[in-house]
Motif scaffolding. Structure first.
Motif, PDB file in Angstrom:
ATOM      1  N   THR A  16     -28.946  15.111  -8.634  1.00 30.52           N
ATOM      2  CA  THR A  16     -28.725  13.664  -8.691  1.00 30.52           C
ATOM      3  C   THR A  16     -28.581  13.191 -10.135  1.00 30.52           C
ATOM      4  N   ALA A  17     -29.447  13.717 -11.008  1.00 29.96           N
ATOM      5  CA  ALA A  17     -29.388  13.339 -12.428  1.00 29.96           C
ATOM      6  C   ALA A  17     -28.066  13.784 -13.044  1.00 29.96           C
ATOM      7  N   ARG A  18     -27.611  14.973 -12.687  1.00 34.93           N
ATOM      8  CA  ARG A  18     -26.335  15.466 -13.210  1.00 34.93           C
ATOM      9  C   ARG A  18     -25.189  14.545 -12.787  1.00 34.93           C
ATOM     10  N   PHE A  19     -25.138  14.234 -11.477  1.00 30.68           N
ATOM     11  CA  PHE A  19     -24.054  13.372 -10.980  1.00 30.68           C
ATOM     12  C   PHE A  19     -24.107  11.992 -11.621  1.00 30.68           C
ATOM     13  N   ALA A  20     -25.313  11.508 -11.864  1.00 33.02           N
ATOM     14  CA  ALA A  20     -25.462  10.186 -12.481  1.00 33.02           C
ATOM     15  C   ALA A  20     -24.878  10.179 -13.888  1.00 33.02           C
ATOM     16  N   ALA A  84     -29.360  23.253 -15.623  1.00 36.40           N
ATOM     17  CA  ALA A  84     -30.755  23.269 -15.184  1.00 36.40           C
ATOM     18  C   ALA A  84     -30.832  23.493 -13.680  1.00 36.40           C
ATOM     19  N   HIS A  85     -29.970  22.782 -12.939  1.00 33.70           N
ATOM     20  CA  HIS A  85     -29.960  22.941 -11.485  1.00 33.70           C
ATOM     21  C   HIS A  85     -29.605  24.373 -11.094  1.00 33.70           C
ATOM     22  N   ARG A  86     -28.588  24.944 -11.734  1.00 37.06           N
ATOM     23  CA  ARG A  86     -28.153  26.293 -11.391  1.00 37.06           C
ATOM     24  C   ARG A  86     -29.233  27.324 -11.704  1.00 37.06           C
ATOM     25  N   SER A  87     -29.876  27.197 -12.858  1.00 35.43           N
ATOM     26  CA  SER A  87     -30.861  28.195 -13.280  1.00 35.43           C
ATOM     27  C   SER A  87     -32.145  28.121 -12.466  1.00 35.43           C
TER      28      SER A  87
END
Length: 571
Positions: A16-20, A84-87
Motif C-alpha cells: 500500500t505504501a509503495r502504491f501510494a 522492501a515488499h519483495r524481500s
C-alpha cells in the motif's frame, strides 16, 4: 528479527505504501508538466527581455529543476518500498515453508525459534528417531530466513533514511543529488568487475536487499557462485543452479555420444592401432563420465540428511572448464569458529572430488573431537588446475604458480564474509597441493592462522619463516612409507637423505600419541622437488606424527588425523 515478527508481518502495508508513493510521484509529475506548459513555457514565449526578465527566467528554470529532483526522489522512495515488499515476502515464504515442514515432521517451532518434539516412543505423537537431525536442519533454514528479513529491514531502512535526510535538509531538491541517487539505484545491480577485491565485493553484496541478491543469483548464477566476497549461502544457492544445469547438459552430451567406434587393424597389420575417431570418442567419453561422476557425488553430499556425522554442506564454487573445478564446504564457513581449507594435489579434478569430500568430513569430525564446543567448517578447494600426472606434470611448478592468486582471493574472501569475530583459519596442502599452498604463502601471503603440509614434495622455500606465517604455526607430516620422498630435486646428489628415526609414545589425557624422540622424522637436511622437505627439523616448523607404515594417501586416519584435528581446532 524474531520468528513471530516475520511470520505476522503484514506485507499489504508495504504494498500500500509503495502504491501510494507511486501515485504521489505520478501526480507530482503531472503538476510539473502543467507548471512547465502554463508558466515556464508561456513566459518564455512572452518576448519579455531585460535584466529582470533574465533573472526571472533563471529562477523559474532553477525552480523547475527542484521540482523534477523532488519527483525523482519520490520515484526512488516508491522503488525502495517495493523492494522492501519483495524481500520481506521472500524471507516470510521461507519461514512459512520451515513451519510447514516442521509441522509435518511433528516438530513445534516456538515463537523464539526454539524447537521441541515428542521423544516418547510409546506416544501417539512420537516424532521419530530422526527428529533431532530434522530439527537441526530446520533451525539452519529458520536462521537463514530470519537473517534475510533482518538484512532487508536494515538495508531498506538505510535507504529510506537517506531520502528522509535529503528531504529534511533540502538536498533532495538538488538535481545533481537526485541524479546521483538515480544512478546509484541503477548501478546497484551491476556486478563488480574482476579488479574488485573480496572486501569490495562483500560491501557491494551487503548493499543489496535479499530480493536483489536473489535476482542476481537467478540471472547470473555462474558469476555469483564463483565470486569471492559473496557469502557462502548465496554462493551455494547460485552454484546449485549451475550444477543442475550443467548436469543436464553433460548428460545430454553423454547420451548423444553414441556407441564406441569399432577398431580396425591397420593395412598389413594384425594389431589394432587406435584411430583418431576412436581416440576422440574415448577422450570425450572419459571426460563426460568423470565430470558426471563428480557432479553426482557433489549432489549426493548436498542432499544428505543433516546429522552429526553429515553436517550441512555448501557448494562454494563450480565449473566444468578443463578437468572441472569444485569448492565444497562441510558446515558454513561464514558462521563456523574454525575453518580449514584443504588443497589436494596431483590428480585433483571434478571427477576426483568424492574422496576429497570424505576427507573434509573426517577433518570436521577430528576437530569436533578436539573441541566439541566449537564448530568447524572444512572446505575441499579444487579451485585450480592441478597436475594430472606424476611425470611430467607434477614436476612442473607452473600449476602452483597459476593457483597463487586464486587461493589468495579465496582465503581473503573467507575473512571478508565471516560473521562476528574472526574465525580460526587453517590451510592444508596435500602432495602437490602443499606446493600450491607454499607458493601462495611465499608470494602473496594468506590470511590464515595455521598451515599444514602432508606428503609434500616441497613448498617453494627452505625455511618456514619465508612463508610469512609464524613458524610456530607451521606443521608438516610425512609417513615413513610415503613414496613422495623419491620426488627428488634435479641434482639429488647435492643433498643427503637419512631415513633414521626413533619413535616413542606419550600418553596425554588418556590418549596415546606417537612422537619422535629428540627431533623430527628425518634429521637429515634432505631436499625434494620443490625445496627442503618441510617435515624435517631443518625446515623450522613443527612435525605431525604419523602411524607406522603411513603411505601417501593415508594421512586422514590415526595419529595424523587426530593431530590435524587439534591444529584445526586451535588446540
Amino acid at each position: 528479527m524474531e520468528t513471530k515478527t516475520l511470520y505476522d508481518a503484514n506485507l499489504n502495508n508495504l504494498l500500500t505504501a509503495r502504491f501510494a508513493y507511486e501515485s504521489l510521484a505520478s501526480a507530482f509529475a503531472k503538476h510539473i508538466e502543467a507548471w512547465q506548459t502554463t508558466v515556464v513555457d508561456r513566459l518564455e514565449r512572452s518576448q519579455w527581455t531585460g535584466s529582470t526578465a533574465d533573472q526571472v527566467h533563471g529562477d523559474l528554470r532553477a525552480f523547475t529543476g527542484k521540482l523534477k529532483a523532488a519527483d525523482q526522489e519520490l520515484v526512488l522512495v516508491a522503488a525502495a518500498l517495493g523492494e522492501a515488499h519483495r524481500s520481506v515476502a521472500l524471507a516470510q515464504s521461507k519461514l512459512v515453508q520451515v513451519m510447514d515442514d516442521a509441522k509435518a515432521a511433528g516438530i513445534t517451532v516456538k515463537p523464539d525459534g526454539g524447537m521441541t518434539w515428542d521423544n516418547d516412543r510409546n506416544s501417539s505423537t512420537f516424532a521419530g528417531p530422526g527428529a533431532a537431525n530434522k530439527a537441526e536442519a530446520l533451525s539452519l533454514r529458520l536462521r537463514d530466513a530470519l537473517n534475510e528479513a533482518d538484512h532487508a529491514d536494515q538495508e531498506i531502512s538505510r535507504r529510506l533514511r537517506h531520502f528522509v535526510d535529503n528531504a529534511t535538509s533540502g538536498t533532495g531538491l538538488d538535481g545533481a543529488t537526485a541524479e546521483a541517487d538515480r544512478k546509484a539505484n541503477q548501478a546497484r545491480m551491476d556486478i563488480p568487475d574482476a579488479k574488485a577485491t573480496p572486501e569490495q565485493v562483500k560491501a557491494w553484496w551487503n548493499g543489496l536487499t535479499p530480493g536483489e541478491q536473489e535476482q542476481l543469483i537467478q540471472n547470473h548464477p555462474e558469476e555469483i557462485g564463483n565470486r569471492d566476497g559473496v557469502p557462502a549461502v548465496g554462493r551455494d544457492e547460485a552454484n546449485r543452479l549451475t550444477l543442475k544445469r550443467r548436469h543436464d547438459e553433460l548428460q545430454s552430451e553423454f547420451d548423444q555420444l553414441g556407441p564406441e567406434p569399432m577398431q580396425r587393424p591397420m593395412p598389413g597389420e594384425v594389431v589394432y592401432a587406435e584411430s583418431l575417431e576412436h581416440r576422440t570418442w574415448r577422450e570425450k567419453h572419459t571426460d563426460l563420465e568423470e565430470k558426471l561422476k563428480g557432479i553426482n557425488a557433489i549432489q549426493d553430499r548436498l542432499n544428505d540428511t543433516v546429522s552429526a556425522d553429515h553436517p550441512k554442506s555448501y557448494l562454494l564454487g563450480f565449473d566444468t572448464e578443463g578437468k572441472g573445478h569444485a569448492i565444497v564446504a562441510i558446515n558454513n564457513p561464514d558462521t563456523a569458529d574454525n575453518v580449514v581449507t584443504y588443497v589436494p594435489g596431483t590428480g585433483a579434478r571434478l571427477g576426483s572430488i568424492p574422496g576429497d569430500i570424505t576427507r573434509s568430513d573426517d577433518m570436521v569430525g577430528a576437530a569436533h573431537r578436539a573441541d566439541p564446543a566449537k564448530t568447524t567448517s572444512s572446505i575441499t578447494w579444487v579451485g585450480y588446475d592441478a597436475p594430472q600426472t606424476i611425470f611430467p606434470q607434477a614436476a612442473d611448478d607452473s600449476y602452483a604458480d597459476g593457483a597463487r592468486d586464486k587461493l589468495h582471493s579465496f582465503e581473503t574472501g573467507l575473512r571478508a564474509t565471516h560473521e562476528g569475530g574472526p574465525s580460526h583459519n587453517t590451510v592444508l596442502g596435500h602432495s602437490y597441493g602443499s606446493t600450491t599452498v607454499g607458493y601462495a604463502l611465499r608470494d602473496r601471503g594468506l590470511p590464515v592462522d595455521e598451515v599444514i603440509f602432508v606428503g609434500s614434495p616441497g613448498v617453494g622455500v627452505d625455511n618456514a619463516k619465508d612463508l610469512h606465517v609464524d613458524p610456530r604455526h607451521v606443521y608438516a607430516g610425512r609417513g615413513d612409507a610415503d613414496a613422495i620422498e623419491w620426488a627428488l630435486p634435479e641434482n639429488p646428489a647435492d643433498y643427503v637423505k637419512d631415513g633414521a628415526s626413533e619413535w616413542g609414545t606419550k600418553i596425554t589425557n588418556g590418549f596415546t600419541d606417537l612422537v619422535p624422540y629428540g627431533g623430527f622424522h628425518s634429521e637429515a637436511d634432505n631436499h625434494l622437488a620443490f625445496g627442503r622437505d618441510p617435515a624435517n627439523g631443518h625446515f623450522g616448523g613443527n612435525e605431525i606424527p604419523t602411524d607406522p607404515g603411513t603411505e601417501h594417501s593415508d594421512y586422514w586416519q590415526g595419529f595424523s588425523l587426530r593431530a590435524m584435528g587439534k591444529i584445526i581446532a586451535g588446540k
